[in-house]
Design a protein around this motif. Structure first.
Motif, PDB file in Angstrom:
ATOM      1  N   ARG A  37      50.002  17.210  12.180  1.00  6.73           N
ATOM      2  CA  ARG A  37      50.046  17.216  13.642  1.00  6.73           C
ATOM      3  C   ARG A  37      49.862  18.630  14.180  1.00  6.73           C
ATOM      4  O   ARG A  37      49.130  18.852  15.148  1.00  6.73           O
ATOM      5  N   LEU A  38      50.533  19.599  13.562  1.00  9.19           N
ATOM      6  CA  LEU A  38      50.373  20.990  13.987  1.00  9.19           C
ATOM      7  C   LEU A  38      48.954  21.487  13.742  1.00  9.19           C
ATOM      8  O   LEU A  38      48.384  22.212  14.567  1.00  9.19           O
ATOM      9  N   GLY A  41      46.735  19.979  16.370  1.00 14.07           N
ATOM     10  CA  GLY A  41      46.972  20.658  17.643  1.00 14.07           C
ATOM     11  C   GLY A  41      46.317  22.025  17.685  1.00 14.07           C
ATOM     12  O   GLY A  41      45.738  22.415  18.701  1.00 14.07           O
ATOM     13  N   SER A  42      46.385  22.758  16.582  1.00 13.13           N
ATOM     14  CA  SER A  42      45.746  24.073  16.522  1.00 13.13           C
ATOM     15  C   SER A  42      44.225  23.943  16.619  1.00 13.13           C
ATOM     16  O   SER A  42      43.569  24.738  17.288  1.00 13.13           O
ATOM     17  N   ALA A  44      42.607  21.545  18.103  1.00 11.24           N
ATOM     18  CA  ALA A  44      42.273  21.156  19.481  1.00 11.24           C
ATOM     19  C   ALA A  44      42.352  22.360  20.414  1.00 11.24           C
ATOM     20  O   ALA A  44      41.492  22.548  21.284  1.00 11.24           O
ATOM     21  N   ASP A  45      43.359  23.209  20.228  1.00 11.93           N
ATOM     22  CA  ASP A  45      43.475  24.408  21.054  1.00 11.93           C
ATOM     23  C   ASP A  45      42.307  25.362  20.799  1.00 11.93           C
ATOM     24  O   ASP A  45      41.783  25.976  21.731  1.00 11.93           O
TER      25      ASP A  45
END
Length: 92
Positions: A37-38, A41-42, A44-45
């Motif tokens: 998940r992290l 998220g990274s 996507a950022d």
């Protein structure tokens, strides 16, 4: 003297070992899920921060155009004149 039931001890040990393995597998699955998940998220950022680089359109700029050569052309002409200067050509 007290008798020791080795079969009972081995059975308890196997049961405790199986419970511990299930606990560790569950813990590893939770941590792996959090890691992915992290990571997502990274990613996507990072994609959001790179989006302006790939969506920029120079034709959308509404700045007034100057007449004359561009900055690149002027720099090229200045460098050309700098390196093409011949001191012998100015002797009369």
């Amino acid at each position: 003297m007290k008798t020791i039931d080795t079969n009972k001890i081995i059975g308890q040990a196997k049961k405790m070992r199986a419970e511990e393995i299930r606990r560790i597998e569950g813990l590893a699955a939770k941590r792996l899920g959090l890691y992915f998940r992290l990571l997502a998220g990274s990613a996507a950022d990072a994609g959001n921060s790179l989006q302006p680089l790939f969506s920029w359109n120079p034709q959308d700029a509404k700045s007034p155009r100057r007449s004359g050569p561009s900055l690149l052309t002027r720099a090229s002409l200045a460098l050309r004149s700098l390196f093409s200067w011949n001191p012998q050509a100015h002797h009369s």
